[in-house]
Design a protein around this motif. Structure first.
Motif, PDB file in Angstrom:
ATOM      1  N   ALA A  11       0.590  -1.477  -0.079  1.00 28.98           N
ATOM      2  CA  ALA A  11       0.324   0.001  -0.085  1.00 28.98           C
ATOM      3  C   ALA A  11       0.814   0.721  -0.239  1.00 28.98           C
ATOM      4  O   ALA A  11       1.949   1.358   0.316  1.00 28.98           O
ATOM      5  N   LEU A  12       0.763   2.126  -0.572  1.00 30.72           N
ATOM      6  CA  LEU A  12       1.076   3.481  -0.670  1.00 30.72           C
ATOM      7  C   LEU A  12      -0.424   4.402  -0.231  1.00 30.72           C
ATOM      8  O   LEU A  12      -1.314   4.818  -1.248  1.00 30.72           O
ATOM      9  N   ILE A  13      -0.581   4.976   1.047  1.00 33.86           N
ATOM     10  CA  ILE A  13      -1.361   5.643   1.482  1.00 33.86           C
ATOM     11  C   ILE A  13      -0.437   7.303   2.643  1.00 33.86           C
ATOM     12  O   ILE A  13       0.356   6.741   3.277  1.00 33.86           O
TER      13      ILE A  13
ATOM     14  N   GLN B 215      13.601  -0.597   4.037  1.00 33.21           N
ATOM     15  CA  GLN B 215      12.257  -0.879   4.290  1.00 33.21           C
ATOM     16  C   GLN B 215      11.947  -2.763   3.558  1.00 33.21           C
ATOM     17  O   GLN B 215      11.080  -2.939   4.176  1.00 33.21           O
ATOM     18  N   ALA B 216      13.381  -3.328   2.987  1.00 34.78           N
ATOM     19  CA  ALA B 216      13.321  -4.382   2.574  1.00 34.78           C
ATOM     20  C   ALA B 216      13.507  -5.475   4.154  1.00 34.78           C
ATOM     21  O   ALA B 216      13.261  -5.853   3.973  1.00 34.78           O
TER      22      ALA B 216
ATOM     23  N   LYS C 122       8.883  10.856  -6.291  1.00 32.58           N
ATOM     24  CA  LYS C 122       8.319  10.240  -5.333  1.00 32.58           C
ATOM     25  C   LYS C 122       7.404   9.462  -5.512  1.00 32.58           C
ATOM     26  O   LYS C 122       7.919   8.891  -4.665  1.00 32.58           O
ATOM     27  N   GLN C 123       6.672  10.117  -5.921  1.00 38.55           N
ATOM     28  CA  GLN C 123       5.365   8.827  -6.060  1.00 38.55           C
ATOM     29  C   GLN C 123       5.614   7.042  -6.560  1.00 38.55           C
ATOM     30  O   GLN C 123       5.464   6.672  -5.689  1.00 38.55           O
TER      31      GLN C 123
ATOM     32  N   ALA D  22       7.182   1.729  -5.648  1.00 41.45           N
ATOM     33  CA  ALA D  22       8.358   0.573  -5.060  1.00 41.45           C
ATOM     34  C   ALA D  22       8.847  -0.227  -4.456  1.00 41.45           C
ATOM     35  O   ALA D  22       8.521  -1.201  -3.650  1.00 41.45           O
ATOM     36  N   MET D  23       8.140   0.753  -2.969  1.00 40.96           N
ATOM     37  CA  MET D  23       8.382   0.095  -1.514  1.00 40.96           C
ATOM     38  C   MET D  23       7.868  -0.254  -1.224  1.00 40.96           C
ATOM     39  O   MET D  23       6.900  -1.632  -0.710  1.00 40.96           O
TER      40      MET D  23
END
Length: 226
Positions: A78-80, A98-99, A136-137, A142-143
């Motif tokens: 998710a990207l919130i 993050q990994a 950045k988005q 990617a994250m």
């Protein structure tokens, strides 16, 4: 099987419904455009699906299982709002942190994989603070893609992008579904931003789902008024 099934989902704040007995069905493999004005309940719904908020009532199932099931939670990216990156660290360093947080193996290979998906394989060493809004988005996406999720939930990732940035984002989302088998739920307050890629739509107003329909059904309705 559906990627998301929601029945009678409700969430209130200070006695006011943000999500009002909402029903939603997102088929596996869909790009589901979740459309509504600012404040209509899109972000709250997505936060409920992601487990960031606790519902007052209703049921959420992901891939046929309760959304709190640990086995299904690991299949969701998710990207919130903000991707939560460190401004002074490089794109690669942020993804590596993050990994590690996710406990992934073969981290370097996984980072290279997601950077290629978001068209940023040549930008790994750029500091996050030096990246454009569009970059950045894409880093946030990617994250969210780390660990190869089956469901990707995005909160207005196209908002504020220029024409070229929106085109790249649309290409990435189509690629994710076609080549990586990922279902995408993407919210927006502008229908035109998603009409080129969405396979299904849900239109929300004041916390209530007004209608769900396929892209073909949406086109059919639009032709009535031409």
């Amino acid at each position: 099987m559906n990627a998301i099934e929601i029945r009678n989902l409700s969430k209130s704040f200070h006695g006011m419904y943000a999500v009002d007995h909402l029903n939603m069905t997102v088929p596996v493999g869909a790009i589901y455009g979740f459309i509504g004005e600012n404040g209509s309940g899109k972000s709250t719904t997505e936060k409920l699906i992601c487990g960031h908020l606790v519902p007052d009532g209703g049921k959420i199932k992901l891939f046929g299982r309760d959304y709190t099931d640990p086995g299904v939670r690991v299949r969701v990216g998710a990207l919130i709002e903000d991707p939560g990156c460190f401004p002074g660290s490089s794109v690669y360093q942020n993804l590596m942190m993050q990994a590690i947080n996710l406990g992934l193996e073969n981290r370097g290979a996984e980072i290279r994989r997601v950077l290629e998906i978001v068209r940023m394989e040549d930008s790994a060493n750029i500091k996050f603070k030096s990246c454009s809004l569009g970059m950045k988005q894409r880093i946030g996406i990617a994250m969210a893609l780390l660990g190869d999720p089956a469901l990707l939930i995005l909160d207005e990732p196209i908002n504020g992008l220029d024409t070229d940035g929106m085109r790249i984002m649309r290409e990435i989302l189509v690629d994710i579904t076609k080549n990586y088998g990922c279902t995408v739920l993407i919210s927006s307050h502008i229908l035109g931003e998603l009409e080129k890629i969405a396979t299904h739509y849900g239109i929300i107003r004041q916390g209530k789902m007004i209608v769900e329909l396929s892209a073909k059904e949406m086109d059919g309705r639009a032709q009535v008024f031409v």
